[in-house]
Design an enzyme around this catalytic site. Structure first.
Site, PDB file in Angstrom:
ATOM      1  N   GLY A  68      19.501  31.285  12.382  1.00 37.12           N
ATOM      2  CA  GLY A  68      19.655  31.597  13.734  1.00 37.12           C
ATOM      3  C   GLY A  68      18.287  31.154  14.279  1.00 37.12           C
ATOM      4  O   GLY A  68      18.449  30.773  15.396  1.00 37.12           O
ATOM      5  N   ARG A  69      17.309  31.141  13.588  1.00 37.52           N
ATOM      6  CA  ARG A  69      16.147  30.653  14.117  1.00 37.52           C
ATOM      7  C   ARG A  69      15.908  29.273  14.751  1.00 37.52           C
ATOM      8  O   ARG A  69      15.316  28.643  15.430  1.00 37.52           O
ATOM      9  CB  ARG A  69      14.734  30.977  13.203  1.00 37.52           C
ATOM     10  CG  ARG A  69      14.539  32.477  13.188  1.00 37.52           C
ATOM     11  CD  ARG A  69      13.747  32.795  12.086  1.00 37.52           C
ATOM     12  NE  ARG A  69      13.609  34.362  12.037  1.00 37.52           N
ATOM     13  CZ  ARG A  69      13.088  34.935  10.990  1.00 37.52           C
ATOM     14  NH1 ARG A  69      12.678  34.591   9.875  1.00 37.52           N
ATOM     15  NH2 ARG A  69      13.278  36.363  10.916  1.00 37.52           N
ATOM     16  N   TYR A  75      13.039  37.547  20.454  1.00 37.85           N
ATOM     17  CA  TYR A  75      14.484  37.621  19.208  1.00 37.85           C
ATOM     18  C   TYR A  75      14.455  36.861  18.021  1.00 37.85           C
ATOM     19  O   TYR A  75      13.770  35.985  18.052  1.00 37.85           O
ATOM     20  CB  TYR A  75      15.680  37.813  20.233  1.00 37.85           C
ATOM     21  CG  TYR A  75      16.101  36.635  20.971  1.00 37.85           C
ATOM     22  CD1 TYR A  75      15.682  35.419  20.904  1.00 37.85           C
ATOM     23  CD2 TYR A  75      17.011  37.058  21.883  1.00 37.85           C
ATOM     24  CE1 TYR A  75      16.329  34.491  21.836  1.00 37.85           C
ATOM     25  CE2 TYR A  75      17.576  36.210  22.813  1.00 37.85           C
ATOM     26  CZ  TYR A  75      17.394  34.925  22.639  1.00 37.85           C
ATOM     27  OH  TYR A  75      17.905  33.826  23.399  1.00 37.85           O
ATOM     28  N   GLU A  76      15.274  37.322  17.166  1.00 36.76           N
ATOM     29  CA  GLU A  76      15.357  36.702  15.851  1.00 36.76           C
ATOM     30  C   GLU A  76      13.876  36.353  15.198  1.00 36.76           C
ATOM     31  O   GLU A  76      13.823  35.621  14.614  1.00 36.76           O
ATOM     32  CB  GLU A  76      16.121  35.361  15.995  1.00 36.76           C
ATOM     33  CG  GLU A  76      17.531  35.603  16.729  1.00 36.76           C
ATOM     34  CD  GLU A  76      18.715  34.498  16.204  1.00 36.76           C
ATOM     35  OE1 GLU A  76      18.715  34.152  15.241  1.00 36.76           O
ATOM     36  OE2 GLU A  76      19.632  34.590  17.206  1.00 36.76           O
ATOM     37  N   GLY A  77      13.197  37.293  15.421  1.00 34.91           N
ATOM     38  CA  GLY A  77      11.732  37.371  14.701  1.00 34.91           C
ATOM     39  C   GLY A  77      10.935  37.000  15.705  1.00 34.91           C
ATOM     40  O   GLY A  77      10.884  35.987  16.027  1.00 34.91           O
TER      41      GLY A  77
END
Ligand code: CAA
Length: 387
Positions: A242-243, A362-364
Protein backbone atom coordinates in the site's frame (compact mmCIF):
# COMPACT_ATOMS: atom_id res chain seq x y z
CA UNK A 1 18.12 -1.60 -12.48
CA UNK A 2 16.54 -0.19 -15.59
CA UNK A 3 13.44 1.92 -15.17
CA UNK A 4 12.91 2.56 -18.88
CA UNK A 5 9.20 2.13 -19.35
CA UNK A 6 8.22 -0.64 -21.79
CA UNK A 7 5.99 -0.02 -24.82
CA UNK A 8 3.05 -1.39 -22.80
CA UNK A 9 3.80 0.86 -19.83
CA UNK A 10 4.06 3.91 -22.09
CA UNK A 11 0.68 3.03 -23.60
CA UNK A 12 -0.84 2.59 -20.13
CA UNK A 13 0.57 5.98 -19.10
CA UNK A 14 -0.90 7.56 -22.22
CA UNK A 15 -4.34 6.08 -21.65
CA UNK A 16 -4.27 7.15 -17.97
CA UNK A 17 -3.27 10.69 -19.07
CA UNK A 18 -6.05 10.86 -21.63
CA UNK A 19 -8.57 9.60 -19.08
CA UNK A 20 -7.52 12.13 -16.44
CA UNK A 21 -7.62 15.06 -18.88
CA UNK A 22 -10.90 14.13 -20.61
CA UNK A 23 -12.87 12.49 -17.81
CA UNK A 24 -11.47 13.42 -14.40
CA UNK A 25 -10.34 17.02 -14.85
CA UNK A 26 -13.61 18.65 -16.01
CA UNK A 27 -15.55 17.85 -12.81
CA UNK A 28 -12.79 17.57 -10.23
CA UNK A 29 -13.24 21.00 -8.61
CA UNK A 30 -16.99 20.53 -8.24
CA UNK A 31 -16.70 17.00 -6.87
CA UNK A 32 -14.11 18.22 -4.36
CA UNK A 33 -16.28 21.17 -3.25
CA UNK A 34 -19.42 19.04 -2.90
CA UNK A 35 -17.65 15.94 -1.54
CA UNK A 36 -19.43 14.07 -4.34
CA UNK A 37 -18.31 10.46 -4.69
CA UNK A 38 -17.02 9.79 -8.26
CA UNK A 39 -19.39 6.88 -9.03
CA UNK A 40 -19.30 7.19 -12.83
CA UNK A 41 -15.55 7.87 -12.86
CA UNK A 42 -14.89 4.71 -10.81
CA UNK A 43 -17.03 2.71 -13.25
CA UNK A 44 -14.94 4.03 -16.12
CA UNK A 45 -11.71 3.23 -14.27
CA UNK A 46 -12.96 -0.34 -13.92
CA UNK A 47 -13.53 -0.43 -17.71
CA UNK A 48 -9.90 0.64 -18.15
CA UNK A 49 -8.74 -2.23 -15.91
CA UNK A 50 -7.70 0.07 -13.04
CA UNK A 51 -9.70 -1.82 -10.40
CA UNK A 52 -7.65 -4.98 -10.77
CA UNK A 53 -4.33 -3.65 -12.00
CA UNK A 54 -2.04 -6.39 -10.65
CA UNK A 55 -4.62 -9.19 -10.37
CA UNK A 56 -4.18 -12.30 -12.50
CA UNK A 57 -6.36 -12.21 -15.66
CA UNK A 58 -7.71 -15.62 -14.54
CA UNK A 59 -9.70 -13.64 -11.93
CA UNK A 60 -10.60 -10.81 -14.29
CA UNK A 61 -7.56 -8.66 -13.48
CA UNK A 62 -5.27 -6.72 -15.80
CA UNK A 63 -2.19 -8.77 -14.85
CA UNK A 64 0.10 -5.73 -14.83
CA UNK A 65 3.22 -5.32 -12.71
CA UNK A 66 3.82 -2.96 -9.78
CA UNK A 67 5.72 -0.48 -11.97
CA UNK A 68 2.66 -0.12 -14.21
CA UNK A 69 0.57 0.38 -11.08
CA UNK A 70 2.72 3.32 -9.94
CA UNK A 71 2.67 4.82 -13.44
CA UNK A 72 -1.16 4.76 -13.36
CA UNK A 73 -1.25 6.11 -9.78
CA UNK A 74 1.08 8.98 -10.66
CA UNK A 75 -1.11 10.06 -13.59
CA UNK A 76 -4.41 9.84 -11.69
CA UNK A 77 -2.88 11.74 -8.76
CA UNK A 78 -1.80 14.70 -10.87
CA UNK A 79 -5.50 15.49 -11.24
CA UNK A 80 -7.84 13.65 -8.87
CA UNK A 81 -6.62 12.21 -5.59
CA UNK A 82 -10.03 11.07 -4.49
CA UNK A 83 -10.04 8.74 -7.49
CA UNK A 84 -6.43 7.72 -6.95
CA UNK A 85 -6.93 6.80 -3.27
CA UNK A 86 -10.00 4.76 -4.20
CA UNK A 87 -7.84 2.89 -6.74
CA UNK A 88 -4.93 2.52 -4.31
CA UNK A 89 -6.95 1.22 -1.34
CA UNK A 90 -8.95 -1.11 -3.59
CA UNK A 91 -5.92 -2.54 -5.41
CA UNK A 92 -3.25 -2.59 -2.69
CA UNK A 93 -5.27 -3.05 0.48
CA UNK A 94 -8.10 -5.29 -0.73
CA UNK A 95 -7.27 -7.14 -3.99
CA UNK A 96 -3.59 -7.84 -3.28
CA UNK A 97 -4.01 -9.70 0.02
CA UNK A 98 -7.04 -11.66 -1.15
CA UNK A 99 -5.08 -12.89 -4.17
CA UNK A 100 -1.92 -13.55 -2.13
CA UNK A 101 -3.45 -15.25 0.92
CA UNK A 102 -7.05 -16.18 0.07
CA UNK A 103 -8.10 -19.79 -0.63
CA UNK A 104 -8.98 -20.64 -4.23
CA UNK A 105 -12.66 -20.48 -3.27
CA UNK A 106 -12.29 -16.97 -1.79
CA UNK A 107 -10.33 -15.77 -4.83
CA UNK A 108 -12.95 -17.16 -7.23
CA UNK A 109 -15.77 -15.67 -5.19
CA UNK A 110 -14.45 -12.15 -4.73
CA UNK A 111 -11.73 -11.20 -7.19
CA UNK A 112 -13.88 -11.12 -10.36
CA UNK A 113 -16.36 -8.82 -8.57
CA UNK A 114 -13.53 -6.58 -7.34
CA UNK A 115 -11.70 -6.38 -10.66
CA UNK A 116 -14.89 -5.58 -12.58
CA UNK A 117 -15.70 -2.78 -10.13
CA UNK A 118 -18.98 -4.47 -9.15
CA UNK A 119 -17.62 -4.57 -5.61
CA UNK A 120 -15.29 -1.96 -4.07
CA UNK A 121 -12.81 -3.18 -1.46
CA UNK A 122 -11.73 -1.60 1.83
CA UNK A 123 -9.16 -2.43 4.51
CA UNK A 124 -10.14 -2.10 8.17
CA UNK A 125 -7.11 -1.84 10.44
CA UNK A 126 -7.28 1.53 12.24
CA UNK A 127 -9.44 1.92 15.31
CA UNK A 128 -10.31 4.85 17.59
CA UNK A 129 -7.44 3.72 19.88
CA UNK A 130 -5.23 1.82 17.44
CA UNK A 131 -3.75 4.04 14.73
CA UNK A 132 0.05 4.01 14.54
CA UNK A 133 0.12 1.38 17.31
CA UNK A 134 -1.54 -1.21 15.12
CA UNK A 135 -1.04 -4.20 17.43
CA UNK A 136 -3.48 -2.69 19.99
CA UNK A 137 -6.52 -4.08 18.20
CA UNK A 138 -9.74 -3.91 20.25
CA UNK A 139 -11.96 -5.41 17.56
CA UNK A 140 -12.48 -9.05 18.44
CA UNK A 141 -13.00 -12.11 16.27
CA UNK A 142 -14.07 -14.75 18.76
CA UNK A 143 -13.49 -18.30 17.60
CA UNK A 144 -16.87 -20.08 17.71
CA UNK A 145 -15.86 -23.33 16.02
CA UNK A 146 -16.84 -23.02 12.38
CA UNK A 147 -17.18 -19.22 12.42
CA UNK A 148 -15.78 -16.06 14.03
CA UNK A 149 -18.00 -13.63 15.91
CA UNK A 150 -16.73 -10.12 15.13
CA UNK A 151 -17.34 -7.07 17.32
CA UNK A 152 -15.70 -3.65 17.20
CA UNK A 153 -15.34 -0.30 15.45
CA UNK A 154 -12.88 0.66 12.72
CA UNK A 155 -11.97 4.27 11.93
CA UNK A 156 -10.84 6.30 8.91
CA UNK A 157 -11.76 3.60 6.43
CA UNK A 158 -11.17 4.59 2.81
CA UNK A 159 -14.14 3.34 0.72
CA UNK A 160 -15.94 2.84 4.07
CA UNK A 161 -19.49 3.45 2.87
CA UNK A 162 -19.14 2.36 -0.75
CA UNK A 163 -17.28 -0.90 -0.17
CA UNK A 164 -18.98 -4.20 -0.86
CA UNK A 165 -16.23 -6.03 0.98
CA UNK A 166 -13.97 -5.32 3.95
CA UNK A 167 -10.72 -7.00 4.90
CA UNK A 168 -10.94 -6.72 8.68
CA UNK A 169 -8.08 -7.12 11.14
CA UNK A 170 -9.31 -8.38 14.51
CA UNK A 171 -8.02 -9.97 17.72
CA UNK A 172 -8.87 -13.64 18.36
CA UNK A 173 -6.42 -14.52 21.16
CA UNK A 174 -5.49 -11.39 23.16
CA UNK A 175 -3.08 -13.41 25.33
CA UNK A 176 -0.97 -14.06 22.22
CA UNK A 177 -0.59 -10.34 21.41
CA UNK A 178 0.05 -9.68 17.73
CA UNK A 179 0.22 -13.44 17.12
CA UNK A 180 -3.46 -13.77 18.09
CA UNK A 181 -4.74 -11.45 15.32
CA UNK A 182 -6.62 -12.59 12.20
CA UNK A 183 -7.52 -11.05 8.83
CA UNK A 184 -11.07 -11.78 7.67
CA UNK A 185 -13.12 -10.98 4.58
CA UNK A 186 -16.49 -9.56 5.60
CA UNK A 187 -19.17 -8.57 3.11
CA UNK A 188 -20.73 -5.15 3.65
CA UNK A 189 -24.26 -6.55 3.61
CA UNK A 190 -23.53 -9.15 6.32
CA UNK A 191 -25.89 -8.84 9.29
CA UNK A 192 -24.44 -6.57 11.99
CA UNK A 193 -22.26 -4.39 9.69
CA UNK A 194 -22.96 -0.65 9.67
CA UNK A 195 -21.10 2.54 8.77
CA UNK A 196 -20.74 6.01 10.29
CA UNK A 197 -21.12 9.36 8.53
CA UNK A 198 -18.84 10.32 5.65
CA UNK A 199 -15.95 12.33 7.13
CA UNK A 200 -15.73 16.02 6.09
CA UNK A 201 -12.04 16.20 5.16
CA UNK A 202 -9.35 18.78 4.31
CA UNK A 203 -8.40 16.94 1.10
CA UNK A 204 -9.34 13.91 -1.02
CA UNK A 205 -12.82 15.24 -0.28
CA UNK A 206 -14.87 13.31 -2.78
CA UNK A 207 -13.45 9.96 -1.65
CA UNK A 208 -15.48 8.20 0.96
CA UNK A 209 -13.95 7.86 4.44
CA UNK A 210 -16.01 6.64 7.37
CA UNK A 211 -16.00 4.43 10.42
CA UNK A 212 -17.29 0.86 10.05
CA UNK A 213 -18.98 -0.96 12.92
CA UNK A 214 -19.28 -4.70 13.45
CA UNK A 215 -21.82 -6.00 15.92
CA UNK A 216 -22.05 -9.77 16.42
CA UNK A 217 -21.12 -10.40 12.80
CA UNK A 218 -20.79 -14.11 11.99
CA UNK A 219 -17.89 -14.73 9.62
CA UNK A 220 -17.24 -18.22 8.20
CA UNK A 221 -13.80 -19.63 9.01
CA UNK A 222 -13.27 -20.02 5.27
CA UNK A 223 -13.12 -16.20 5.02
CA UNK A 224 -9.86 -16.02 6.97
CA UNK A 225 -6.85 -14.87 4.93
CA UNK A 226 -3.72 -16.84 5.78
CA UNK A 227 -3.21 -19.18 8.75
CA UNK A 228 -4.64 -18.62 12.24
CA UNK A 229 -2.78 -15.78 13.98
CA UNK A 230 -1.29 -14.38 10.77
CA UNK A 231 -3.47 -11.24 10.73
CA UNK A 232 -0.91 -8.72 12.00
CA UNK A 233 1.76 -9.85 9.57
CA UNK A 234 -0.93 -9.88 6.88
CA UNK A 235 -1.64 -6.21 7.70
CA UNK A 236 2.07 -5.28 7.67
CA UNK A 237 2.67 -7.00 4.35
CA UNK A 238 -0.44 -5.40 2.88
CA UNK A 239 0.77 -1.99 4.02
CA UNK A 240 4.22 -2.56 2.49
CA UNK A 241 2.51 -2.70 -0.91
CA UNK A 242 0.00 0.00 0.00
CA UNK A 243 2.85 2.37 0.80
CA UNK A 244 4.12 2.01 -2.77
CA UNK A 245 0.67 3.10 -3.99
CA UNK A 246 0.55 6.12 -1.66
CA UNK A 247 4.16 7.00 -2.52
CA UNK A 248 3.08 7.07 -6.18
CA UNK A 249 0.09 9.20 -5.23
CA UNK A 250 2.39 11.69 -3.47
CA UNK A 251 4.70 11.68 -6.50
CA UNK A 252 1.73 12.46 -8.76
CA UNK A 253 0.58 15.30 -6.50
CA UNK A 254 4.07 16.85 -6.52
CA UNK A 255 4.48 16.37 -10.28
CA UNK A 256 1.00 17.75 -11.00
CA UNK A 257 1.64 20.87 -8.90
CA UNK A 258 5.06 21.35 -10.51
CA UNK A 259 3.63 21.11 -14.04
CA UNK A 260 1.01 23.74 -13.16
CA UNK A 261 3.60 26.04 -11.55
CA UNK A 262 5.97 25.69 -14.51
CA UNK A 263 3.23 26.47 -17.06
CA UNK A 264 2.05 29.45 -15.01
CA UNK A 265 5.60 30.76 -14.65
CA UNK A 266 5.85 31.01 -18.45
CA UNK A 267 2.55 32.89 -18.75
CA UNK A 268 2.83 35.32 -15.89
CA UNK A 269 4.96 38.43 -16.25
CA UNK A 270 6.25 40.68 -13.47
CA UNK A 271 8.79 43.50 -13.53
CA UNK A 272 8.89 43.28 -17.34
CA UNK A 273 9.62 39.55 -17.79
CA UNK A 274 8.24 36.05 -17.28
CA UNK A 275 8.36 35.25 -13.58
CA UNK A 276 10.60 32.21 -14.20
CA UNK A 277 13.30 34.65 -15.36
CA UNK A 278 13.49 35.85 -11.76
CA UNK A 279 15.81 33.75 -9.64
CA UNK A 280 13.31 33.63 -6.76
CA UNK A 281 10.96 31.57 -8.95
CA UNK A 282 13.57 29.80 -11.09
CA UNK A 283 15.24 28.28 -8.01
CA UNK A 284 11.91 27.03 -6.67
CA UNK A 285 11.33 25.28 -10.02
CA UNK A 286 14.83 23.80 -9.93
CA UNK A 287 14.29 22.35 -6.43
CA UNK A 288 10.91 20.95 -7.45
CA UNK A 289 12.31 19.29 -10.58
CA UNK A 290 15.20 17.72 -8.64
CA UNK A 291 13.15 16.45 -5.70
CA UNK A 292 10.39 15.06 -7.91
CA UNK A 293 12.97 13.15 -9.96
CA UNK A 294 14.53 11.76 -6.77
CA UNK A 295 11.07 10.77 -5.45
CA UNK A 296 10.27 9.08 -8.77
CA UNK A 297 13.46 7.00 -8.53
CA UNK A 298 12.58 5.83 -5.00
CA UNK A 299 9.01 5.01 -5.98
CA UNK A 300 10.03 3.15 -9.15
CA UNK A 301 12.72 1.31 -7.22
CA UNK A 302 10.27 0.08 -4.57
CA UNK A 303 7.92 -1.14 -7.33
CA UNK A 304 10.82 -2.73 -9.21
CA UNK A 305 11.94 -4.65 -6.09
CA UNK A 306 8.37 -5.92 -5.65
CA UNK A 307 8.28 -7.00 -9.30
CA UNK A 308 11.60 -8.81 -8.81
CA UNK A 309 10.15 -10.75 -5.88
CA UNK A 310 12.64 -9.12 -3.52
CA UNK A 311 12.05 -7.56 -0.12
CA UNK A 312 10.53 -4.11 -0.54
CA UNK A 313 9.32 -3.13 2.97
CA UNK A 314 12.10 -0.64 3.60
CA UNK A 315 12.14 0.65 0.02
CA UNK A 316 8.38 1.27 0.23
CA UNK A 317 8.78 3.13 3.54
CA UNK A 318 11.57 5.29 2.07
CA UNK A 319 9.56 6.01 -1.07
CA UNK A 320 6.43 6.98 0.86
CA UNK A 321 8.30 9.12 3.38
CA UNK A 322 10.32 11.01 0.78
CA UNK A 323 7.60 11.41 -1.83
CA UNK A 324 4.98 12.59 0.68
CA UNK A 325 7.35 15.19 2.13
CA UNK A 326 8.23 16.38 -1.39
CA UNK A 327 4.50 16.58 -2.20
CA UNK A 328 3.74 18.70 0.87
CA UNK A 329 6.72 21.04 0.45
CA UNK A 330 6.33 21.60 -3.27
CA UNK A 331 2.56 21.98 -3.39
CA UNK A 332 3.00 24.86 -0.92
CA UNK A 333 5.69 26.29 -3.26
CA UNK A 334 3.45 25.78 -6.31
CA UNK A 335 0.73 27.85 -4.64
CA UNK A 336 3.36 30.49 -3.88
CA UNK A 337 4.50 30.60 -7.53
CA UNK A 338 0.86 31.24 -8.52
CA UNK A 339 0.54 34.11 -6.00
CA UNK A 340 -3.09 35.07 -5.35
CA UNK A 341 -4.29 32.81 -8.18
CA UNK A 342 -2.88 29.83 -6.33
CA UNK A 343 -5.26 30.50 -3.48
CA UNK A 344 -8.40 30.04 -5.58
CA UNK A 345 -9.89 26.71 -6.62
CA UNK A 346 -9.92 27.39 -10.37
CA UNK A 347 -6.14 27.01 -10.60
CA UNK A 348 -6.08 23.48 -9.09
CA UNK A 349 -2.90 23.90 -6.99
CA UNK A 350 -4.67 24.67 -3.70
CA UNK A 351 -6.51 21.32 -4.02
CA UNK A 352 -3.25 19.48 -4.59
CA UNK A 353 -1.79 21.22 -1.53
CA UNK A 354 -4.75 20.08 0.58
CA UNK A 355 -4.53 16.55 -0.86
CA UNK A 356 -0.78 16.33 -0.15
CA UNK A 357 -1.22 16.44 3.62
CA UNK A 358 -2.90 13.06 3.94
CA UNK A 359 -0.02 11.30 2.17
CA UNK A 360 2.09 12.11 5.26
CA UNK A 361 -0.52 10.48 7.48
CA UNK A 362 -2.35 7.48 6.01
CA UNK A 363 -0.87 4.02 5.52
CA UNK A 364 1.65 4.91 8.21
CA UNK A 365 2.59 8.46 9.20
CA UNK A 366 5.99 9.91 8.29
CA UNK A 367 7.01 9.12 11.87
CA UNK A 368 6.06 5.43 11.40
CA UNK A 369 8.05 5.30 8.13
CA UNK A 370 11.07 6.69 10.02
CA UNK A 371 10.52 4.00 12.66
CA UNK A 372 10.47 1.26 9.99
CA UNK A 373 13.56 2.64 8.22
CA UNK A 374 15.56 3.29 11.41
CA UNK A 375 14.85 -0.20 12.79
CA UNK A 376 16.25 -1.68 9.58
CA UNK A 377 19.25 0.63 9.62
CA UNK A 378 20.03 -0.16 13.28
CA UNK A 379 19.72 -3.90 12.55
CA UNK A 380 22.60 -3.36 10.13
CA UNK A 381 20.80 -3.27 6.80
CA UNK A 382 23.04 -1.03 4.68
CA UNK A 383 20.33 -1.05 2.01
CA UNK A 384 22.62 0.32 -0.70
CA UNK A 385 22.32 -2.62 -3.04
CA UNK A 386 22.67 -1.51 -6.63
CA UNK A 387 22.56 -5.00 -8.09
N1 CAA B 1 6.32 -7.65 7.05
C1 CAA B 1 6.17 -8.81 7.74
N2 CAA B 1 6.18 -8.87 9.10
C2 CAA B 1 6.35 -7.69 9.76
C3 CAA B 1 6.50 -6.47 9.12
C4 CAA B 1 6.49 -6.47 7.70
N3 CAA B 1 6.65 -5.34 7.00
N4 CAA B 1 6.65 -5.49 10.03
C5 CAA B 1 6.58 -6.09 11.23
N5 CAA B 1 6.41 -7.42 11.06
C6 CAA B 1 6.31 -8.46 12.09
C7 CAA B 1 7.53 -8.48 12.99
O1 CAA B 1 8.55 -9.27 12.45
C8 CAA B 1 6.97 -9.05 14.28
O2 CAA B 1 6.84 -10.45 14.13
P1 CAA B 1 7.63 -11.49 15.16
O3 CAA B 1 7.17 -11.13 16.54
O4 CAA B 1 7.16 -12.82 14.69
O5 CAA B 1 9.07 -11.21 14.95
C9 CAA B 1 5.56 -8.50 14.31
O6 CAA B 1 5.22 -8.15 12.95
C10 CAA B 1 5.40 -7.29 15.20
O7 CAA B 1 6.32 -6.34 14.71
P2 CAA B 1 6.86 -5.15 15.61
O8 CAA B 1 7.35 -5.69 16.91
O9 CAA B 1 7.81 -4.36 14.78
O10 CAA B 1 5.51 -4.35 15.92
P3 CAA B 1 5.27 -2.91 16.52
O11 CAA B 1 4.15 -2.98 17.49
O12 CAA B 1 6.56 -2.32 17.01
O13 CAA B 1 4.71 -2.08 15.26
C11 CAA B 1 4.84 -0.80 13.26
C12 CAA B 1 5.35 -1.99 14.06
C13 CAA B 1 5.72 -0.76 12.03
C14 CAA B 1 4.97 0.50 14.01
C15 CAA B 1 3.36 -1.06 12.88
O14 CAA B 1 2.52 -1.06 14.01
C16 CAA B 1 2.83 -0.08 11.86
O15 CAA B 1 3.11 -0.17 10.67
N6 CAA B 1 2.02 0.90 12.31
C17 CAA B 1 1.36 1.82 11.39
C18 CAA B 1 0.03 1.29 10.98
C19 CAA B 1 -0.44 1.92 9.72
O16 CAA B 1 0.30 2.10 8.77
N7 CAA B 1 -1.74 2.20 9.67
C20 CAA B 1 -2.33 2.71 8.50
C21 CAA B 1 -3.78 2.37 8.50
S1 CAA B 1 -4.37 1.76 7.01
C22 CAA B 1 -4.76 3.11 6.07
O17 CAA B 1 -4.35 4.22 6.29
C23 CAA B 1 -5.55 2.73 4.91
C24 CAA B 1 -6.41 3.66 4.20
O18 CAA B 1 -7.63 3.49 4.25
C25 CAA B 1 -5.84 4.59 3.21
Amino acid sequence: MDFTLSEDQLMIRESAREFTQKILKPGVIERDSNQAYPTEEVRQMADLGFMGIMVDPAYGGSGMDALSYVVIMEELSKIDNSCSVIVSAHNSLACWGIEEYGSEEIKQRYLPKLTSGEMIGAFCLSEPEAGSDATSQRTTAEDKGDYYLVNGTKNWITNGKTAGLYVVIAQTNPELGHKGINALVIEADAEGVSTGAKEDKLGIRSSDTSSVMFQDVKVPKANRLGPDGFGFKYAMKTLDGGRIGIAAQALGIAAGAYELALAYSHERKAFGKEINRHQAIAFKLADMAMNIEAARMLVYRAAWLKDQGRDYAQAAAMAKLFASEVAMKHTVEAVQVHGGYGFVKEYHVERLMRDAKITQIYEGTSEIQRMVISRNVIKGSTYIDLS
